[in-house]
Scaffold this active site. Structure first.
Site, PDB file in Angstrom:
ATOM      1  N   HIS A 175      20.238 -14.669   0.370  1.00  0.00           N
ATOM      2  CA  HIS A 175      19.518 -14.594  -0.905  1.00  0.00           C
ATOM      3  C   HIS A 175      19.558 -13.192  -1.504  1.00  0.00           C
ATOM      4  O   HIS A 175      19.371 -13.031  -2.711  1.00  0.00           O
ATOM      5  CB  HIS A 175      18.074 -15.088  -0.738  1.00  0.00           C
ATOM      6  CG  HIS A 175      17.138 -14.117  -0.092  1.00  0.00           C
ATOM      7  ND1 HIS A 175      16.863 -14.147   1.255  1.00  0.00           N
ATOM      8  CD2 HIS A 175      16.412 -13.088  -0.598  1.00  0.00           C
ATOM      9  CE1 HIS A 175      15.999 -13.191   1.550  1.00  0.00           C
ATOM     10  NE2 HIS A 175      15.713 -12.525   0.442  1.00  0.00           N
ATOM     11  N   ASP A 231      20.366 -18.719   5.551  1.00  0.00           N
ATOM     12  CA  ASP A 231      20.141 -17.530   4.718  1.00  0.00           C
ATOM     13  C   ASP A 231      20.716 -16.301   5.422  1.00  0.00           C
ATOM     14  O   ASP A 231      19.983 -15.452   5.940  1.00  0.00           O
ATOM     15  CB  ASP A 231      18.644 -17.369   4.454  1.00  0.00           C
ATOM     16  CG  ASP A 231      18.346 -16.361   3.355  1.00  0.00           C
ATOM     17  OD1 ASP A 231      19.297 -15.835   2.746  1.00  0.00           O
ATOM     18  OD2 ASP A 231      17.150 -16.089   3.113  1.00  0.00           O
ATOM     19  N   SER A 327      13.283  -7.675   3.058  1.00  0.00           N
ATOM     20  CA  SER A 327      13.993  -8.919   2.838  1.00  0.00           C
ATOM     21  C   SER A 327      15.455  -8.684   3.216  1.00  0.00           C
ATOM     22  O   SER A 327      16.092  -7.751   2.745  1.00  0.00           O
ATOM     23  CB  SER A 327      13.877  -9.303   1.359  1.00  0.00           C
ATOM     24  OG  SER A 327      14.218 -10.625   1.147  1.00  0.00           O
ATOM     25  N   GLY A 328      15.980  -9.494   4.124  1.00  0.00           N
ATOM     26  CA  GLY A 328      17.338  -9.287   4.613  1.00  0.00           C
ATOM     27  C   GLY A 328      17.437  -8.359   5.805  1.00  0.00           C
ATOM     28  O   GLY A 328      18.518  -8.182   6.370  1.00  0.00           O
TER      29      GLY A 328
END
Length: 381
Positions: A175, A231, A327-328
């Site tokens: 994402h 993801d 995030s990630g």
């Protein structure tokens, strides 16, 4: 006795063959949801437990399946399955065959052609002299945590995190490279305090950060099918990261069966709290959070997504801030890789809640061991 005899081959995870059930009687699942009695191969939750759990099956998961028992028909184990977990079988009278995926997180990939690109001698080192005991990380404590930089109207901005896994590759979330309006163009390595460059403490200074353009982006072709699933993405850097610096080193990945089957209880996340919306910290943060069983996590996410064996959940404890990660970014813990080193087990995916909440829901992470073959397949010298 008939029940256990039918159940044994399923636990061995070799081959399961089930005929489509003609009569589906009403029942209650072990968590008291309304359900129907169906062949076990027609229930995605049970198949995820059998395919993706450590072997032998943990006692709590074995108990869940045994408590789901409805019947045994023609040597087929019938379980109580909620509607949201039932798999459409496409019509009556057919046979559904399920062969356990060899890439379910229990395969040794140390002989994969790309495994040599992962530097076991340098990865995941634990620096005894660089461990902090607060929320702020010490200088170069986690030198594999990186920032993804996006080309915005206000210049380059960091909006996601990632992990250096070799001198040319970064692991992150799909994402982060597909859902953000501005393009991701480069990776910043060796960052610690975003207000300073170079970073220094009372004893020493690190070299300046290294910004490397991204040469190639590959994200999982089945990303977000279903929501939040698969993801994961791999970024190839245009040139080598400078691994001679203490502030830039890769983390280890779970390429062996022993690492993939390491029991996880409490794990570490680290980063600046980078997301598409939240204001980030200045100094890299860290937090130790608890793993949450997928079955419990599914109950919390039942209205938004299905939690599969390709994911893991962690955090959501009272009084523990689970918003330190990017995030990630990585979820990691120690493992045996030529000594004790840090190994990455998850990639921050979704649901990390609101920062500062006294109690939030667990975060969802892509399970790295499940994607080891895919990750290695994307890599080249």
């Amino acid at each position: 006795m008939r029940v256990m005899n039918s159940f044994i081959p399923i636990l061995l995870g070799v081959f399961v063959c089930a005929s489509v059930s003609q009569a589906q009687s009403a029942c209650r699942t072990p968590v008291r949801e309304a359900g129907k009695c169906v062949p076990i191969t027609e229930c995605s939750l049970h198949m995820d437990i059998l395919k993706n759990s450590p072997k032998p099956l943990p006692s709590d998961r074995r108990k869940y399946i045994m408590d789901s028992y409805c019947d045994v028909r023609n040597n087929v184990y019938i379980v109580c399955c909620a509607a949201r977990h039932r798999i459409s079988n496409g019509g009556g009278g057919t046979t559904t065959s399920v062969i356990m995926d060899p890439d379910d997180g229990s395969t040794d990939y140390s002989r994969h052609p790309s495994a040599r690109l992962l530097s076991e001698s340098n990865c995941g080192k634990i620096p005894d002299d660089r461990i902090s005991f607060g929320n702020d990380t010490a200088l170069a404590e986690f030198p594999w945590v990186v920032q993804l930089q996006y080309d915005t109207s206000e210049g380059l901005q960091a909006r996601c995190g990632g992990t250096l896994i070799s001198k040319r590759y970064v692991l992150t979330a799909a994402h982060c490279v597909t859902r953000i309006r501005d393009p991701v163009v480069s990776v910043r390595l060796g960052e610690h305090d975003t207000s300073k460059d170079p970073d220094c403490d009372e004893i020493e200074c690190m070299p300046p950060v290294q910004d490397i353009p991204i040469e190639e982006i590959k994200f999982h072709p089945q990303f977000n099918q279903p929501r939040f699933s698969n993801d994961i993405a791999v970024l190839r850097l245009r040139y080598d990261a400078d691994l001679t610096r203490d502030s830039i080193h890769p983390i280890c990945l779970p390429i062996t069966k022993d690492l993939q089957n390491t029991p996880l209880n409490r794990v570490v996340i680290a980063g600046w709290g980078l997301t598409e919306e939240r204001k980030a910290a200045v100094i890299m943060q860290k937090a130790t959070i608890a793993i949450v069983p997928n079955e419990d996590c599914q109950m919390l996410y039942k209205r938004t997504t299905q939690i599969t064996g390709a994911q893991l959940c962690a955090g959501g404890e009272k009084g523990v801030d689970s918003c330190k990660g990017d995030s990630g970014g990585p979820l990691f813990f120690t493992g045996s890789v030529k000594g004790i080193r840090y190994v990455q087990y998850g990639v921050v995916s979704a649901g990390i809640g609101e920062c500062g909440d006294i109690e939030s829901i667990p975060g969802v992470y892509a399970r790295v061991s499940f994607y080891m073959k895919w990750i290695l397949d994307q890599m080249r010298p």
